[in-house]
Write a protein that holds these residues in place. Sequence first.
Motif, PDB file in Angstrom:
ATOM      1  N   CYS A 134       2.097  -8.177  11.919  1.00  0.00           N
ATOM      2  CA  CYS A 134       1.107  -7.169  11.509  1.00  0.00           C
ATOM      3  C   CYS A 134       1.400  -6.655  10.102  1.00  0.00           C
ATOM      4  O   CYS A 134       0.484  -6.429   9.310  1.00  0.00           O
ATOM      5  CB  CYS A 134       1.071  -6.011  12.509  1.00  0.00           C
ATOM      6  N   ASP A 138      -0.904  -6.729   6.624  1.00  0.00           N
ATOM      7  CA  ASP A 138      -1.127  -5.600   5.700  1.00  0.00           C
ATOM      8  C   ASP A 138      -0.794  -5.967   4.259  1.00  0.00           C
ATOM      9  O   ASP A 138      -1.493  -5.569   3.333  1.00  0.00           O
ATOM     10  CB  ASP A 138      -0.257  -4.400   6.110  1.00  0.00           C
ATOM     11  N   ASP A 167      -7.971  -4.965  10.921  1.00  0.00           N
ATOM     12  CA  ASP A 167      -7.510  -4.096  12.017  1.00  0.00           C
ATOM     13  C   ASP A 167      -7.703  -4.764  13.369  1.00  0.00           C
ATOM     14  O   ASP A 167      -6.834  -4.697  14.243  1.00  0.00           O
ATOM     15  CB  ASP A 167      -8.251  -2.751  11.982  1.00  0.00           C
ATOM     16  N   LYS A 170      -5.039  -7.342  13.803  1.00  0.00           N
ATOM     17  CA  LYS A 170      -3.729  -6.785  14.178  1.00  0.00           C
ATOM     18  C   LYS A 170      -3.727  -6.374  15.650  1.00  0.00           C
ATOM     19  O   LYS A 170      -2.734  -6.573  16.358  1.00  0.00           O
ATOM     20  CB  LYS A 170      -3.377  -5.604  13.272  1.00  0.00           C
TER      21      LYS A 170
END
Length: 430
Positions: A134, A138, A167, A170
């Motif tokens: 994750c 980012d 998002d 993730k």
Amino acid sequence: MREIVLLIGGGGREHAIARSLADSEVDLYACAGNRNPGIAALSSGFETLDTADTDAVVAYAESIDATIAVVGPEGPLAAGLVDALEAAGIYAFGPKQAAARIETDKAFQRRFMAENGIPGCPDFETFDDMEAACEFVDDYDGDLAIKPAGLTGGKGVKVIGDQVTADEGKAYIRDSDYDRIVLEERLVGEEFTVQAFVANGSVRTAPAVQDHKRAYEGDEGPNTGGMGSYSAPGTDLPFMDDGDYDRAVEIIDATVEALEDYKGILYGQFMLTADGPKVVEFNARFGDPEAMNTLPVLETDFRDVLIAARNGEALPDLSFTEEATVCKYAVPEGYPTDPEAGARVEIDAESAGEALLYYASVDERDDGIYTTTSRSFAVVGRANSIGAAESIAEDALAVAGEEGLQVRHDIGTDELVQRRIDHMAELRDA
Ligand code: AMP
Ligand code: GLY
């Protein structure tokens, strides 16, 4: 000597293999988890068994004195069926478990490409720590494809910027309980498949095919095992330029060379980008649906390929008719997320007309043919243009009946093919 061939697998791809062998002088037997009526009708014997149960398949192969086995799907390859058959002295056309990792382990596949300097590999990282993955999402400058390392029937990949936001991506990484994933550069372009027949150092490639992964028309909805596909007369597809196909073949050649002693089908899934073909993935078997585009136009006897492979000889050169093909799948309603299994389907094989009808993951019982949770049947049109092949496939769907089933009617239409051409032209001009 008449060869006794055991075909493993009961989908549309295996029905296509069965039909190409049924035209040859072989005694064909088959086994699969479902009783595929098309394959059963072409075979001297059909055994329903779990094809990942290597002991059960070997026992059946021995009981029929099989001289060659052909493994259709990836599941039995991953389970080591080829190793088990060969330990029992039965030649199997398909890679051993270790070589099949080129498909069954996407982390291995990417590392293998990188370590061997095989062209067309996107930037990638592999993770077994999902929080670290994750963080990578980012920090990465650009969109990523999220790929579970193991087999997911083509349904596990999520592409950020296409199907999901960062998002959502993730959340998918955190909420799915995958042990290992690959994050790689999102490739933008048009996809195509090149399948190669490989054995004894020979690599014989088939014409390019374009599959349609998305469930709904206009390339909307979730990824599927493939809703249908088309091919053109000759090796190229209409959106490809001279040299694109050759680049893809070079990548396949380099991969076979690095794999050493690979045998069976090596399937290259490519993204044709503005910078040429990049590898989306490799599979260790024919594509489904792509086998239904390729085998009906193969003029060379598939039996001769298998015999040469087994005898340690160079494979014969392959010839293909100069025809286009369009394949359309009928799948259970709700497929792939919430498929309605156990519906009885009425398929009138006699009325498919000029089209070829392939049964897929349906189950023939005493009182009829029933859907499973996977794709049900496919129709294939063959003609001298994609448009004419598309009409033949559509006409066949109308007569075969598609009640309780869904179909992507847009596959192979002039409009969709033109969109592919325009998309590629736009990318190349950018
Ligand atoms: P796979 O299971 O690897 O065939 O992936 C399923 C589908 O996800 C492919 O057919 C592509 O449409 C898409 N896909 C996979 N990898 C990428 C990538 N690196 N960039 C863009 N799309 C991808
Ligand atoms: N058509 C995609 C596959 O066979 O994996």
